[in-house]
Design a protein around this motif. Structure first.
Motif, mmCIF file in Angstrom:
data_model
loop_
_atom_site.group_PDB
_atom_site.id
_atom_site.type_symbol
_atom_site.label_atom_id
_atom_site.label_comp_id
_atom_site.label_asym_id
_atom_site.label_seq_id
_atom_site.Cartn_x
_atom_site.Cartn_y
_atom_site.Cartn_z
ATOM 1 N N GLN A 141 0.873 -1.105 0.181
ATOM 2 C CA GLN A 141 -0.059 0.071 -0.038
ATOM 3 C C GLN A 141 1.034 1.174 0.030
ATOM 4 O OE1 GLN A 141 -2.241 -0.337 3.625
ATOM 5 N NE2 GLN A 141 -0.683 0.913 4.761
ATOM 6 N N ALA A 142 0.187 2.461 -0.529
ATOM 7 C CA ALA A 142 1.032 3.771 -0.605
ATOM 8 C C ALA A 142 -0.129 4.773 -0.204
ATOM 9 C CB ALA A 142 1.512 3.998 -1.857
ATOM 10 N N GLY A 143 0.704 5.866 0.431
ATOM 11 C CA GLY A 143 -0.291 7.113 0.756
ATOM 12 C C GLY A 143 -0.987 6.997 1.939
ATOM 13 N N LEU A 144 -0.715 6.020 2.919
ATOM 14 C CA LEU A 144 -1.507 5.828 4.396
ATOM 15 C C LEU A 144 -1.506 7.336 5.105
ATOM 16 C CD1 LEU A 144 -3.169 4.452 6.300
ATOM 17 C CD2 LEU A 144 -0.766 3.522 7.257
ATOM 18 N N HIS A 145 -0.326 7.946 4.864
ATOM 19 C CA HIS A 145 -0.068 9.388 5.233
ATOM 20 C C HIS A 145 -0.249 10.052 3.778
ATOM 21 C CE1 HIS A 145 2.632 8.831 8.929
ATOM 22 N NE2 HIS A 145 1.298 8.942 9.288
ATOM 23 N N ALA A 146 -1.253 10.800 3.865
ATOM 24 C CA ALA A 146 -1.934 10.851 2.433
ATOM 25 C C ALA A 146 -1.077 12.093 1.888
ATOM 26 C CB ALA A 146 -3.320 11.310 2.718
ATOM 27 N N ASP A 162 4.545 -1.214 3.287
ATOM 28 C CA ASP A 162 3.834 0.109 3.545
ATOM 29 C C ASP A 162 4.833 1.054 3.188
ATOM 30 O OD1 ASP A 162 1.894 2.050 4.347
ATOM 31 O OD2 ASP A 162 2.364 1.874 6.483
ATOM 32 N N LEU A 163 4.510 1.685 2.043
ATOM 33 C CA LEU A 163 5.338 2.940 1.488
ATOM 34 C C LEU A 163 5.080 4.178 1.887
ATOM 35 C CD1 LEU A 163 5.111 1.641 -2.389
ATOM 36 C CD2 LEU A 163 6.630 0.585 -0.381
#
Length: 352
Positions: A38-43, A147-148
């Motif tokens: 996944q990417a962009g969890l911290h948006a 987690d990117l």
């Protein structure tokens, strides 16, 4: 590749968020590795999104050519809630504005009895909690979970459980990472910690060989270019080849950089601003520093002989990251240094 669009209801009528999920079903059968990325969890951190933009076509080609063995679940925009948060033209992607909670904190983890309670899509809780539970569900059962993320300004590094090191050094080598921070316990319940706790609970006999769970810090927030996105995608693809997710080719496996720095998290010095003001940095991420070396000056009273305050290195070490904005408050994080010697026992996140 199959694409699913899931809906996450907001807290008020007429509000909903879309979570886009891409799935690849490899040809290797049940014993082939399963992967979640996944990417962009911290948006407001976009390098991972750029990397997946270039990785997905590579995986589609491998699938078309019959070289895709393992299965993958990819979520390029893992936080549509944070992606929608803007205030006066500034993107607020790290914290939920409604609850002031970091989007990468407070994930559900197993309790002392090994039971993890997730919120369902219809649970009467804030949307961010339902999103966090859904992301964990999507990653469940995958021995490889990436987690990117990225830092403010920093080098390429991985943040990984000490228990999985050095086996996970293949990921650092493939990504040409310059450093690794290794943690052995946590208390902030970040995504990777929640995943790792569930991994340990599911692992037969506690055997975690072949497992990989990590936050990948893809340099800094402004390091979003086509060239870097392609490089990171190629590194991720090489890693997937090495782990048997994609059929290997004749390219030799990369080795860790000669200047690679890997230390437990207790070696990290969080250098705080002693005063507020305008920052003049004297060192950049990737630099080696000696104890007492000038790291930065903070301008408090411009033009006066005593109008700056010097910030010195607390010990010798490696500059990992620095603040991206050049105005700072007293007590804010200024620079992270991986010290040659341990600083103190550290648990949980380095910063909020």
């Amino acid at each position: 590749m199959m694409t699913e669009i899931e809906s996450i209801a907001g807290e008020t009528p007429g509000i909903a968020y879309q979570l886009i999920v891409h799935r690849f079903a490899g040809s290797g059968g049940e014993r082939a590795p399963r992967v979640y990325i996944q990417a962009g969890l911290h948006a407001d951190e976009r390098p991972g999104v750029a990397a997946l933009h270039y990785l997905i076509p590579m995986l589609k080609q491998a699938e078309a050519e019959g070289r895709l063995l393992g299965s993958l679940t990819l979520v390029p925009h893992a936080n549509p809630i944070g992606a929608a948060q803007h205030l006066y033209g500034e993107h607020m992607g790290r914290f939920a504005t409604g609850t002031r909670t970091n989007f990468n904190r407070d994930f559900p983890v197993p309790d002392e009895n090994g039971v993890r309670v997730l919120d369902s899509a219809s649970s009467a809780v804030f949307a961010e909690r339902r999103l966090k539970s859904r992301l964990l569900e999507l990653a469940d059962g995958c021995p490889i979970v990436l987690d990117l993320h990225c830092d403010d300004e920093g080098v390429q590094y991985v943040y990984a459980p000490e228990q999985l090191w050095p086996e996970m050094s293949d990921l650092a080598a493939c990504l040409d990472a310059e450093a690794a921070l290794l943690w052995d316990s946590g208390s902030d319940r970040a995504f990777e910690e929640a995943i790792f706790e569930e991994m340990k609970a599911r692992a037969p006999g506690g055997d975690l060989s072949g497992h990989c769970v990590t936050t990948v810090e893809l340099r800094g927030q402004n390091d979003v270019t086509a060239a870097l996105g392609r490089k990171d995608a190629e590194g991720l693809f090489r890693f997937l080849q090495g782990r048997g997710v994609v059929a290997k080719d004749d390219t030799p496996a990369p080795a860790l950089r000669d200047d690679f720095t890997g230390k437990p998290i207790r070696h990290v010095n969080m250098v705080l601003a002693p005063v507020g003001g305008t920052i003049l940095f004297h060192v950049a991420p990737g630099a080696r520093v000696k104890a007492g070396q000038l790291l930065a000056e903070i301008i408090t009273d411009p033009g006066r002989d005593d109008g700056t305050v010097a910030v010195l290195a607390p010990q010798s070490g490696y500059v990992l990251t620095r603040r991206i904005r050049r105005f700072i408050r007293m007590g804010d994080n200024l620079i992270k240094i991986i010290g040659d010697a341990p600083v103190a026992a550290r648990k949980g996140a380095l910063e909020d």
